[in-house]
Enzyme design. Structure first.
Site, PDB file in Angstrom:
ATOM      1  N   THR A  20      25.225  -6.564  36.051  1.00  0.00           N
ATOM      2  CA  THR A  20      24.637  -6.852  37.550  1.00  0.00           C
ATOM      3  C   THR A  20      23.301  -6.317  37.812  1.00  0.00           C
ATOM      4  O   THR A  20      22.286  -6.799  38.252  1.00  0.00           O
ATOM      5  CB  THR A  20      25.746  -6.450  38.777  1.00  0.00           C
ATOM      6  OG1 THR A  20      26.766  -7.144  38.423  1.00  0.00           O
ATOM      7  CG2 THR A  20      25.020  -6.836  39.927  1.00  0.00           C
ATOM      8  N   HIS A  36      20.909  -8.185  35.907  1.00  0.00           N
ATOM      9  CA  HIS A  36      20.338  -9.340  36.386  1.00  0.00           C
ATOM     10  C   HIS A  36      19.375  -9.281  37.573  1.00  0.00           C
ATOM     11  O   HIS A  36      18.336  -9.820  37.825  1.00  0.00           O
ATOM     12  CB  HIS A  36      21.807 -10.187  37.402  1.00  0.00           C
ATOM     13  CG  HIS A  36      22.939 -10.677  36.189  1.00  0.00           C
ATOM     14  ND1 HIS A  36      22.428 -11.083  35.083  1.00  0.00           N
ATOM     15  CD2 HIS A  36      23.946 -10.749  36.434  1.00  0.00           C
ATOM     16  CE1 HIS A  36      23.556 -11.450  34.398  1.00  0.00           C
ATOM     17  NE2 HIS A  36      24.416 -11.319  35.252  1.00  0.00           N
TER      18      HIS A  36
END
Length: 348
Positions: free
Chosen positions: A44, A47
């Site tokens: 995450t 990202h």
């Protein structure tokens, strides 16, 4: 304690992040301030660093990144009970409401109003962080910080692997990224055999072997289903664990799992996936689990006990340790290139 701290911050809505000096935050009611001892990079975070489509719709810069952590409580806000200065802690990232239908049934991991610590709030890529007291997990002193920071992703792996019986079961794992590697460690520690891993990256296949995979397959060069059938005397595996998010891997795994077998899906797919449900799931009488988050707090107890048992072979998974945040750009670029397992920043 200094009034200033260093943090990795997403300062602008674009690729990358910056190392900045900011004020040490103050805990409010129901919050605690922790001094970071170790923090690790999650997919995450990558990202957010890359500023992909998901990040563009979810993140609101400027914001401190990071959510996997081990730290020490240094200040307690008003109204906090059961947590004291000096406690050695980690953090559950799902901030739940406690009021919705799911929460009232004890299904906190699927709270309908979940906010994510380090995604919807400032995170832990810093020297200090403010954390909701309800999300604090007390660590035993005998778990080192570089292990304790992995408990959040390890919880994902535990829920994936242990969604059903695993001891003495044959297992196929597709995807040997950091979560898949943790899944291998959990499966081996829990008595699975053989553990077969399908992974296209040679670097990650080698890591899978070090963690304990009994067989590794290159899906770009070998027929995954044929290899699995050969290994299992034509029976297929009892359990299929999908960590990659690759549609082809999903199809291969469903073909390779034995009738009445078990499937756990953790990898996130790029949009809609076309699957022959009749022949691959219904007529095979498969049990399929979708995995999200961690069960609160059952999974944390399981993770902690597995770590304390000494049976989890996770040393090979921690491929990179950095002292402080100075080389954060190198760390993220290595992750982007797929040349890491877990990356940990050590601040102790």
């Amino acid at each position: 304690m200094s009034e200033k701290m260093v943090a990795i911050m997403k300062t602008k809505p674009e690729y990358g992040a910056e190392l900045v000096e900011v004020d040490v935050p103050k805990p409010g009611p129901g919050e605690v301030l922790i001094k970071i001892l170790a923090t690790s990079i999650c997919g995450t975070d990558l990202h957010i660093y890359e500023w992909n489509e998901w990040a563009q719709t979810r993140i609101r810069p400027p914001q401190i990144m990071g959510h996997e952590v081990a730290g020490e409580v240094v200040e307690v806000g008003p109204g906090v009970e059961g947590i004291e200065v000096g406690d050695y802690v980690s953090v559950e990232t799902h901030i739940v409401c406690g009021k919705c239908y799911a929460c009232k049934r004890g299904q906190y991991h699927v709270c309908q109003n979940t906010k994510i610590f380090g995604v919807d709030t400032d995170g832990v890529f810093a020297e200090y962080a403010v954390v909701p007291a309800q999300n604090v997990w007390k660590n035993p002193k005998n778990i080192p910080p570089e292990y304790a920071t992995l408990q959040e992703p390890l919880g994902n792996a535990v829920d994936t692997v242990l969604a059903g019986p695993i001891a003495g079961k044959s297992v196929l794992i597709t995807g040997a990224g950091p979560l898949g590697l943790l899944g291998i460690a959990v499966a081996k520690a829990s008595g699975a055999y053989p553990v077969i891993v399908s992974e296209p990256s040679e670097f990650r296949r080698n890591l899978a072997k070090k963690v304990g995979a009994d067989y590794v397959i290159n899906p770009f060069e070998e027929d995954v289903v044929k290899e699995v059938m050969d290994i299992t005397d034509g029976n297929g595996v009892d359990v299929f664990l999908e960590f990659s998010g690759a549609p082809k891997a999903l199809e291969q795994g469903l073909q390779a799992v034995t009738p009445a077998g078990r499937v756990s899906l953790l990898g996130l797919f790029p949009g809609k996936v076309s699957i022959d449900f009749n022949n691959l799931i219904i007529f095979k009488a498969l049990t399929v689990y979708g995995i999200t988050g961690r069960h609160l707090w059952e999974t944390w107890y399981t993770v902690s006990r597995l770590l304390q048992s000494g049976k989890l072979n996770i040393d090979p998974i921690i491929t990179h340790k950095y002292k402080g945040f100075d080389k954060y750009e190198e760390a993220f670029e290595l992750m982007r290139a797929g040349k890491t397992g877990k990356v940990v920043f050590m601040l102790k």
